[in-house]
Scaffold this motif. Sequence first.
Motif, PDB file in Angstrom:
ATOM      1  N   TRP A 136     -11.870   3.763  -3.725  1.00  0.00           N
ATOM      2  CA  TRP A 136     -11.180   2.497  -3.439  1.00  0.00           C
ATOM      3  C   TRP A 136      -9.670   2.656  -3.648  1.00  0.00           C
ATOM      4  CZ3 TRP A 136     -12.723  -2.688  -2.320  1.00  0.00           C
ATOM      5  CH2 TRP A 136     -14.098  -2.852  -2.068  1.00  0.00           C
ATOM      6  N   ASN A 137      -9.282   3.285  -4.746  1.00  0.00           N
ATOM      7  CA  ASN A 137      -7.851   3.470  -5.018  1.00  0.00           C
ATOM      8  C   ASN A 137      -7.177   4.322  -3.943  1.00  0.00           C
ATOM      9  OD1 ASN A 137      -7.612   1.977  -7.392  1.00  0.00           O
ATOM     10  ND2 ASN A 137      -8.267   3.674  -8.682  1.00  0.00           N
ATOM     11  N   THR A 143      -8.137   4.855  -0.816  1.00  0.00           N
ATOM     12  CA  THR A 143      -8.112   4.156   0.466  1.00  0.00           C
ATOM     13  C   THR A 143      -7.057   3.057   0.477  1.00  0.00           C
ATOM     14  OG1 THR A 143     -10.492   4.593   0.690  1.00  0.00           O
ATOM     15  CG2 THR A 143      -9.536   2.968   2.180  1.00  0.00           C
ATOM     16  N   TYR A 144      -6.926   2.339  -0.623  1.00  0.00           N
ATOM     17  CA  TYR A 144      -5.924   1.273  -0.701  1.00  0.00           C
ATOM     18  C   TYR A 144      -4.519   1.858  -0.643  1.00  0.00           C
ATOM     19  CZ  TYR A 144      -3.820  -3.159  -2.019  1.00  0.00           C
ATOM     20  OH  TYR A 144      -3.072  -4.323  -2.014  1.00  0.00           O
ATOM     21  N   ASN A 145      -4.305   2.964  -1.321  1.00  0.00           N
ATOM     22  CA  ASN A 145      -2.981   3.579  -1.314  1.00  0.00           C
ATOM     23  C   ASN A 145      -2.590   4.016   0.094  1.00  0.00           C
ATOM     24  OD1 ASN A 145      -0.554   4.748  -2.332  1.00  0.00           O
ATOM     25  ND2 ASN A 145      -1.543   6.748  -2.343  1.00  0.00           N
ATOM     26  N   ALA A 192      -6.373  -6.717   3.533  1.00  0.00           N
ATOM     27  CA  ALA A 192      -5.066  -6.668   2.873  1.00  0.00           C
ATOM     28  C   ALA A 192      -3.947  -6.444   3.890  1.00  0.00           C
ATOM     29  CB  ALA A 192      -5.057  -5.565   1.814  1.00  0.00           C
ATOM     30  N   THR A 235      -9.336  -3.042   2.772  1.00  0.00           N
ATOM     31  CA  THR A 235      -7.941  -2.698   3.062  1.00  0.00           C
ATOM     32  C   THR A 235      -7.478  -3.322   4.365  1.00  0.00           C
ATOM     33  OG1 THR A 235      -8.498  -0.579   4.156  1.00  0.00           O
ATOM     34  CG2 THR A 235      -8.052  -0.528   1.788  1.00  0.00           C
ATOM     35  N   GLN A 262     -14.700  -0.234   0.907  1.00  0.00           N
ATOM     36  CA  GLN A 262     -13.326   0.057   0.510  1.00  0.00           C
ATOM     37  C   GLN A 262     -12.387  -0.009   1.703  1.00  0.00           C
ATOM     38  OE1 GLN A 262     -15.613   2.280   1.181  1.00  0.00           O
ATOM     39  NE2 GLN A 262     -14.625   3.951   2.275  1.00  0.00           N
ATOM     40  N   VAL A 313      -2.801   0.603   2.665  1.00  0.00           N
ATOM     41  CA  VAL A 313      -2.008  -0.595   2.366  1.00  0.00           C
ATOM     42  C   VAL A 313      -0.644  -0.233   1.785  1.00  0.00           C
ATOM     43  CG1 VAL A 313      -1.943  -2.793   1.123  1.00  0.00           C
ATOM     44  CG2 VAL A 313      -4.128  -1.905   1.980  1.00  0.00           C
TER      45      VAL A 313
END
Length: 266
Positions: free
Chosen positions: A107-108, A110-112, A161, A158, A154, A115
């Motif tokens: 998750w971290n 993929t978000y980085n 977001a 994103t 995940q 997004v």
Amino acid sequence: MNLDLLGKRALITGSSSGLGEATAKLLAAEGATVVIHGRNRDRVEQVAKEIRQSGGTATTALGDLATEDGAAETTRAATAEGPIDILVNNAGFYRHLAWADATPAEWNDTYNVNVVSGVRMIQHLVPAMRERGWGRVVTIGGGLASQPMNTHPQYNATLAARHNLAVSLARELKGTGVTSNVVSPGAILVEATKELVTHIGPDRGWGDTWEEIQPNAVEALIPNDQERFGEPDEIAAAVAYLCSAYAQYISGATIRVDGGLIRSAF
């Protein structure tokens, strides 16, 4: 239609293949100078070469937007010959994972990539657009932002977001001459989509060849009014319109390009 992009400079992140490549080529055909971005030098240079051979103008920028240094290096290369007027935040990735396999670390990551990387480029490039009183930010989102699958959660999150930050940015840019919008594709027939559908098709009884699998996959996964997968050029066309002078009164919008998707299932 003349989109009046001659003299504009556009950075399309993740443009060495897929939707980004299609978008870069269309913007170049409309007269914009495009910056082809990616992490693989050979692929980036090849896309830029193809644009030049077609009569367009293209430069390149290499960098990993998931890091501060990579985003800064990309910005330096992209602005070396002039300021960026158009930012298309396209770069992103996902791994097709079940909930049980989508770890917090996944998750971290993929978000980085999906997004925060876009935020980095916005913070690097949009202040100068604001100062000049003209600019375009187009974020590539997706229908899974509002109709998520039960898989790769995940990635679904994103996309939501990305949609949200684009609207927030539009509010921030009120009255500046800079717009921020989302193009939200449905299922587009890039290579990764075709590979996935071809892989799962036989097990789902859709057939053994692409000709057999495709109509059944559309009906099962993405029933839509056009009864087909979308094409990369159709996403590029929506982006190009939002970048044009004709779209000055559009900001904070989400333009769906999904064939009139009826429902989401998997």
